[in-house]
Design an enzyme around this catalytic site. Structure first.
Site, short mmCIF file in Angstrom:
data_model
loop_
_atom_site.label_atom_id
_atom_site.label_comp_id
_atom_site.label_asym_id
_atom_site.label_seq_id
_atom_site.Cartn_x
_atom_site.Cartn_y
_atom_site.Cartn_z
N ASP A 1 0.80 -1.22 0.00
CA ASP A 1 0.00 0.00 0.00
C ASP A 1 0.83 1.27 0.00
OD1 ASP A 1 0.83 -0.40 2.61
OD2 ASP A 1 -1.18 -0.40 3.46
N ASP B 1 3.32 1.43 12.98
CA ASP B 1 2.59 0.16 13.04
C ASP B 1 3.24 -0.94 13.85
OD1 ASP B 1 0.49 1.10 11.55
OD2 ASP B 1 1.15 0.22 9.68
#
Length: 890
Positions: free
Chosen positions: A75, A485
């Site tokens: 992504d 993350d």
């Protein structure tokens, strides 16, 4: 792993080992050099500090004509090609430059089913204002070794909601000059008839989609129309060289999700009888049996989804059959991942992509969806019986250091499992993407025989972390990282995957870290966490951690600074003002004289001196962070896109980088603790600053920056306090946006660690072991002194190859320009070249320096690369000349 908006540093703007040189982008050229500043070039070897994965992989694509040819899309971290010989992934989009950073987000990828050398990427990261540029279709005729770009008149969203649906980009399997692209944002369906070189909207396609994740989102992120989400051809309705007649298209519209054309895209109609109330995430056709399989969810993903179904459409009769493996009432997830075994098309697999707890689920049918089995089931709740085993020893951090209670397990089978593919040539090999890695198996057949199939990470070389901060202490681990993350890592060996990310606490995102300069075992980090403390400390160089306490009002990590002796800390968290503490943060006091959300750093010599910056003002504290005073320094950037650091070993020596194109932008230096700053001449733009070991014979540490100098964007090094600069990356190694952090290594001259926005931590080592500085920028005569050449073919395929050339100055005088000639022995032809210009006459080639890499110091070298074509044999040149001087061949 919720990768919606972790890249706050990027938004402020609105490996694996690399085998040889990565691909170049044909449309990206270096700017003209500014001769007011000395810019030399050095040859660097670039690698990743190994993490292996670390982000969401929404798409895996196998070529259906050639065995072992596979691609993965990420992504925010570009695209990759599988290398079967080493079972690793090779990055394909490292040549994406600063101005086009959004093209590191890949919303779709297509591998040509007719000509396996061709591959296409739909690139663009955000459809809202966060990404200022439009999307593009990148096309390659050499498997991603080089690219050409076709700009689009709209944006694409590789990191937008719905990015796991697809594939939105598809090549006609009968006439491969025809491609379709499903666009977001109400832009409709697009088509190319010239192999992706130009695109036009299919004006008569009846539905542009209407689904948005959250209509109330004023940022435009969750409120964007997810549009056209997949395109699938029925290859049986065409013949070679003629466009496929039947094409299916998925639309983000719960009542009208599937459309079809039976006349090669001339007209379109809604497929009759289709289910409603759901979004069709994927449509996969089994042409052998005439079945179109569809995975449905009530949401667009990749995080959400509360209900779902699986359906089969019989293309010959128009019959729809609900083949859901569980009753709708029993789903708490949506379906997305979907694949057919091309060796045995009656075998179908699907994923419950949004089953976060207790685990994702994978379903398998060997009778076209009539019956199903699960990857795991309950033997007696909460105990599970698994059809699989998992071995994550190659990426041990995938356990997250967790020891959950049943029915959860560690490591998990996955989450956000929207990519799922069975190898079309090997029924035993299956790969699937998660929010953190690619898992795979090579004995999938055990599923049906009653045994267990073995799952392990198949992700080496794919590095997909977003880097927010970096530190290289003078002792202990060479690298500490703050990541989005997955928190961050302590690398004791850059070539090995660390055993675990930072834990106790385990931040979802680490926003800042620091160590005490004279006591580098003392380390502090701050970050984001849904609940719990936002600060942690270590007294053993980051090997182990303990949580501090939060002052009232903290909502996020912000920035943090450690005193040079580790005796105190200053913290500027999100949600409240700047605070300071002595010891390890058991209690905090408010700092005065400095605004909330200021960036804070420490002096690396005086433990009582701290610095801050906010909205164009520089602040200084001489009492350990209790009080700050605004400096009288003027001319600094007015915004907050700034990073600054104090030089180790020298009190009050501060460097500041940042700014914006509509105001002050560049690099500033202060030698009096920020009382005044001097702008560094010739540095047009700069976004990071870091320090490393001084060059041989130099008294000042080496500077590193991500900047624009001499008209060129790149990573630069200076060994003489910014008087001259050496560009150390090249056009093939750009990695999009590199403005998050940079640091040199205090123990290894020339080594630099560079943050990327989705390609992990990249580090480079110099070929200039002596540490020379810049050279005379004025061009002189072409050199004819001693030289040596290394010519290496780094990739080869039918009719094409990629090569790297290294030209070393083995003499005693610097070059201010170079021209290297050779003759191909087998009539090869250069197709594209990077980091050089070239001419070719017959088999004779001449490569010349470009504006920024003509200066080559004695003992240094320069490298360039190219792709070429060949037939018959691909022999190496045996003789090279620098002007009229023959070079040694190594």
């Amino acid at each position: 792993m919720r990768r919606t908006r972790i890249l706050t540093t990027v938004l402020a703007l609105a490996a694996g080992l690399l085998a040889g040189s990565p691909p170049v982008m044909a449309a990206e050229k270096a700017g003209s050099a500014d001769r007011s500043v000395s810019v030399a070039a050095d040859t660097y070897t670039w690698k990743n500090a190994r993490i292996d994965g670390g982000g969401f992989v929404p798409g895996i694509v196998f070529n259906r004509k050639e065995r072992n040819l596979a691609y993965a899309r990420t992504d925010i971290g570009g695209a990759y090609r599988w290398v079967q010989s080493s079972k690793t992934w090779t990055p394909l989009l490292d040549s994406v430059g600063w101005d086009d950073w959004g093209h590191t987000g890949v919303v779709s990828l297509a591998s040509d089913p007719v000509d396996p050398d061709k591959v296409y990427v739909a690139a663009g990261t955000y459809t809202n204002s966060w990404d200022p540029g439009n999307g593009a279709i990148l096309r390659s005729s050499d498997r991603g070794a080089s690219w050409r770009k076709a700009g689009l008149p709209f944006k694409l969203g590789g990191n937008m909601p719905g990015r796991g649906m697809g594939e939105r980009l598809a090549v006609d399997p009968n006439k491969n000059s025809v491609l379709y692209l499903g666009a977001p944002s109400g832009k409709g369906l697009w088509r190319s008839t010239d192999s992706g070189a130009s695109w036009s909207q299919v004006t008569h396609f009846p539905n542009v989609g209407n689904y948005v994740a959250d209509p109330s989102d004023t940022s435009g992120y969750s409120s964007d129309n997810q549009g056209i989400v997949w395109v699938t051809f029925d290859e049986t309705t065409g013949t070679s060289g003629n466009a496929t007649k039947t094409v299916y298209v998925g639309v983000a519209d719960k009542d009208n999700a599937v459309y079809r054309s039976t006349d090669a895209g001339a007209t379109w109609s809604r497929v009759a009888g289709q289910p409603t109330g759901y979004l069709a995430h994927k449509g996969v056709l089994d042409a052998t049996n005439g079945h179109l399989y569809l995975s449905y969810s009530d949401k667009g993903g990749p995080y959400d989804g509360g209900k779902g179904q699986l359906w089969r459409y019989t293309t010959a009769t128009g019959a729809w059959t609900n083949i859901s493996p569980v009753a709708e009432a029993d789903t708490y997830y949506g379906f997305s991942g979907l694949t057919v075994d091309r060796q045995d098309p009656g075998t179908v697999m699907a994923t419950a992509y949004s089953s976060w707890w207790p685990d994702t689920q994978i379903f398998r049918s060997t009778d076209s969806g009539a019956t199903w089995t699960k990857a795991w089931d309950y033997s007696s709740y909460p105990n599970r019986s698994n059809r699989f085993t998992m071995d994550v020893s190659s990426s041990p951090w995938l356990t997250w250091g967790a020891n959950p209670s049943p029915p959860e397990q560690s490591p998990k089978l996955g989450w956000m499992t929207e990519a799922l593919e069975i190898d079309p040539f090997d029924s035993n090999r299956m790969m699937y993407g998660t929010g953190a890695t690619i898992y795979g198996t090579e004995n999938l057949g055990n599923w049906d025989s009653g045994g267990q199939f073995a799952i392990k990470p198949m992700v080496r070389g794919l590095e997909e972390t977003a880097v927010l901060d970096l530190a290289s202490p003078p002792s202990g681990a060479p690298l500490l990282s703050a990541l989005g993350d997955i928190g961050g890592f302590r690398h004791t060996d850059l070539t090995k995957v660390p055993s675990m990310m930072f834990t106790q606490p385990n931040f979802t995102t680490t926003t800042s870290l620091d160590y005490a300069e004279s006591q580098p075992n003392t380390v502090v980090r701050v970050g984001d966490l849904d609940s719990g403390p936002h600060i942690a400390f270590s007294t053993d160089n980051g090997a182990n951690w303990f949580a501090g306490s939060d002052p009232s009002g903290v909502s996020g990590g912000g920035t943090v600074a450690a005193a040079s002796d580790g005796s105190r800390f200053v913290w500027s968290p999100a949600g409240t003002g700047v605070r300071y503490t002595t010891g390890f943060g058991t209690s905090w006091s408010a700092s005065s004289g400095i605004p909330a959300d200021a960036i804070v750093e420490s002096d690396r010599v005086d433990p009582k001196t701290f610095y801050g910056f906010k909205s164009g003002k520089f602040y200084v504290s001489s009492d350990g962070g209790a009080t700050f005073t605004a400096s009288n320094a003027t001319g600094l950037p007015s915004g907050d896109s700034v990073r600054f650091k104090a030089l180790p070993g020298v009190k009050g020596d501060v460097w500041l980088a940042g700014g914006a194109t509509d105001g002050a932008y560049g690099l500033w230096h202060s030698t009096n603790a920020g009382a005044t700053f001097t702008k560094v001449s010739g540095v047009e733009q700069a976004d990071t600053i870091g320090f490393g070991k001084a060059a041989s014979g130099a008294s000042y540490q080496t500077l590193y920056t991500s900047a624009r100098i001499g008209g060129v964007r790149g990573i630069f090094r200076s060994t003489d306090k910014g008087a001259s600069w050496t560009r150390i990356n090249d056009d093939a190694h750009q990695w999009g946006w590199t403005g998050g952090a940079i640091t040199g290594d205090p123990r290894v001259y020339g080594r630099v660690y560079v943050s990327t926005n989705g390609r992990g931590v990249v580090y480079g080592d110099s070929s200039d072991t002596g540490g020379g500085g810049g050279t005379d920028p004025d061009p002189g005569p072409q050199p004819t002194g001693p030289c040596a050449v290394t010519y290496k073919v780094t990739n080869e395929w039918a009719g094409g190859f990629q090569a790297d050339v290294r030209l070393a100055n083995t003499g005693t005088s610097a070059w201010t320009g170079w021209s290297l000639g050779w003759t191909f022995p087998d009539g090869q032809s250069v197709s594209q070249i990077w980091n050089a210009a070239h001419t070719q006459s017959g088999s004779a080639v001449t490569a010349r320096n470009i504006t920024w890499n003509g200066n080559v110091a004695a003992g240094s070298s320069v490298s360039f690369g190219f792709t070429g074509s060949w037939s018959g044999t691909n022999g190496r040149p045996t003789a090279f000349k620098l002007g009229d001087q023959s070079c040694a061949v190594t």
